[in-house]
Write an enzyme that holds these catalytic residues in place. Structure first.
Site, short mmCIF file in Angstrom:
data_model
loop_
_atom_site.label_atom_id
_atom_site.label_comp_id
_atom_site.label_asym_id
_atom_site.label_seq_id
_atom_site.Cartn_x
_atom_site.Cartn_y
_atom_site.Cartn_z
N GLU A 165 66.55 -37.61 71.96
CA GLU A 165 66.22 -36.27 71.45
C GLU A 165 66.75 -35.16 72.35
O GLU A 165 65.98 -34.39 72.96
CB GLU A 165 64.70 -36.14 71.28
N GLU A 363 62.70 -44.24 66.32
CA GLU A 363 61.28 -43.90 66.47
C GLU A 363 60.78 -43.45 65.12
O GLU A 363 61.44 -42.68 64.42
CB GLU A 363 61.06 -42.72 67.44
C1 BGP Z 1 58.83 -37.99 70.29
C2 BGP Z 1 59.26 -38.34 71.71
C3 BGP Z 1 58.32 -39.27 72.39
C4 BGP Z 1 56.83 -39.10 72.04
C5 BGP Z 1 56.58 -38.78 70.57
C6 BGP Z 1 55.12 -38.45 70.24
O1 BGP Z 1 59.42 -36.80 69.90
O2 BGP Z 1 60.54 -38.92 71.77
O3 BGP Z 1 58.58 -39.20 73.77
O4 BGP Z 1 56.22 -38.25 72.90
O5 BGP Z 1 57.44 -37.76 70.15
O6 BGP Z 1 54.73 -37.13 70.51
P1 BGP Z 1 53.24 -36.57 70.64
O7 BGP Z 1 52.50 -37.44 71.60
O8 BGP Z 1 53.34 -35.18 71.12
O9 BGP Z 1 52.57 -36.64 69.30
#
Ligand code: BGP
Length: 459
Positions: A165, A363
């Site tokens: 990202e 993801e």
């Molecule tokens: C994605 C990232 C992760 C993770 C995820 C969940 O964008 O790559 O590193 O943090 O988001 O995010 P959150 O815990 O803020 O809901």
């Protein structure tokens, strides 16, 4: 069975070093921006929980990898912590080499393919002190770091990713206040974005030189932008959001060029970064073999409803507004929209506009606050997560049937981990981590359901 996936489909999950390793200062690891930020401003972090001992993979990786194997996974993405591997004097930390080597060997022994990412929001503090991604020297330091990683681990690791990202450190660190240094300055943000993009191409160049026979890519959060309506104003707003937040890294990584429209925009706004023509040549000649795509929720956009005030700093949101669509489906435990078809739309976009490059869902996942309330007799009954994954996989399956080059699906994440300022607020894992009880791991219901899906290669 209705939804069958190709043989050798990559089934697994994703993680990152800072979010799951712990051992933040063990065995000569240096500070990264998160360690530092927590030291000076712990109150910014949910419940004051910092990155010191996140999920303890550093200590428990053998147990964790064995669990992955028992749950049927065939691949796992993690990142190498730059501040663990490279010391502030530029030398390699041999204790870190041991650790990553052990992790890789344990995975291979258990038939889990390591997918390694090189940068997941975790700039070493000694490099942030000289300007982080704003400084061209840091780009060279990253190039050396990437080369070192390939030399050390490239004989065994065949899937590499330069960044996760890449727009996020730009948006959250230089256009918002969620990552250190937490400034709002569009010009600096553009320089940071340009340097991150250049660093990715330089790492690809280093990788190709070594001829190690693997693949190298980048992981983008390709959030499809949907306009509120087909009015000219809404379409324009959605286009600019897409241009800045998606196409900046996507087009450049896959096609080798910054989109012309983006260059025009940056020029018009007087935001051009410092660059060299030879660097653009490097970007052109070193595109990715493979794309990872993170997808959580769509981006709904409408034309700006109010004028930007004179004293307001310029940001991407000076050019569009987010649209809160009535009737949208919501994950009530995180507040994010759920739009499963987004996965199909982005796949078709890659098929039609990005040379049908091989890609995987790197993801996807559902964060749940207060997840312990779903515990029944010691196990989290996360039927909502099963539903979430299933509905996304159905659309992924349709994309496959229509010729998209989709190679796999990784959930965020394997076991609950620490998520930056949100710390342990939202849980995403297949496996519960009890931070109040020695970080004990307990697989949730979804992990067994997913195991069946993997065994049957479908559902
Ligand atoms: C994605 C990232 C992760 C993770 C995820 C969940 O964008 O790559 O590193 O943090 O988001 O995010 P959150 O815990 O803020 O809901």
């Amino acid at each position: 069975m209705k939804y069958i996936f190709p043989k050798d489909f990559w089934w697994g999950s994703a993680s990152s070093a800072t979010q799951m390793e712990g051992g933040y200062n063990l065995n000569e690891k240096e500070q990264n921006i998160w360690d530092y930020w927590y030291e000076i401003a712990p109150e910014k972090f949910h419940n004051n929980i910092g990155p010191k001992d996140t999920s303890k993979f550093y200590y428990k990786y053998e147990e964790d990898i064995e669990l992955m194997k028992n749950l049927g996974h065939n691949s796992f993405r993690f990142s190498i912590s730059w501040s663990r591997l490279i010391k502030s004097d530029g030398s390699v930390n041999l204790l870190a080499v041991d650790f990553y080597e052990n992790v890789i060997n344990t995975m291979i022994k258990n038939n889990i393919e390591p997918f390694i990412n090189l940068f997941h929001f975790d700039m070493p503090m000694y490099l942030q002190e000289i300007g982080g991604w704003e400084n061209r020297e840091v780009v060279s330091a990253y190039q050396n770091f990437s080369k070192k990683c390939f030399e050390l681990f490239g004989d065994k690791v065949k899937k590499w990713f330069t960044h996760n990202e890449p727009i996020v450190p730009v948006e959250c660190g230089y256009l918002g206040e969620y990552h250190y240094p937490a400034v709002v300055d569009f010009k600096r943000a553009v320089q940071v974005g340009y340097h991150i993009m250049l660093s990715s191409s330089l790492a690809i160049m280093e990788y190709k030189k070594l001829n190690q026979g693997g693949q190298i890519g980048i992981i983008v959060n390709l959030t499809p932008s949907y306009p509120r309506s087909n009015s000219e104003e809404d379409l324009k707003a959605s286009n600019i959001a897409d241009l800045i937040l998606n196409r900046s890294f996507l087009d450049t990584s896959v096609l080798g060029e910054f989109p012309g429209e983006l260059i025009e925009f940056v020029k018009e706004q007087d935001l051009l970064p410092i660059y060299k023509t030879q660097e653009l040549e490097i970007i052109r000649n070193n595109t990715v073999d493979l794309l990872g795509v993170n997808y959580y929720q769509p981006r709904r956009v409408k034309a700006k409803e109010s004028q930007v005030k004179d004293n307001e700093p310029l940001t991407p949101e000076s050019f569009f507004d987010f649209y809160d669509m009535p009737g949208k489906k919501i994950n009530p435990h995180r507040g994010w929209e759920i739009y499963e078809k987004g996965i199909y739309d982005l796949a078709i976009n890659i098929r039609d506009n990005y040379k049908n490059i091989p890609f995987f869902i790197s993801e996807n996942g559902m964060g749940v606050e207060g997840e312990e309330k779903f515990k029944v007799e010691g196990r989290i009954e996360d039927d909502y997560r099963i539903e979430f994954i299933k509905e996304h996989l159905k659309w992924a399956n349709k994309a496959l049937k229509e010729g998209c080059n989709l190679k796999g699906y990784h959930l965020w994440t394997f076991m609950d981990n620490w998520s930056w300022l949100n710390a342990y607020k939202n849980r995403y894992g297949f496996v519960e981590v009890d931070i109040n009880n020695e970080f004990k791991r307990t697989p949730k219901k979804s992990s067994y359901w997913f195991k069946d899906v993997i065994e049957n290669n479908g559902f």
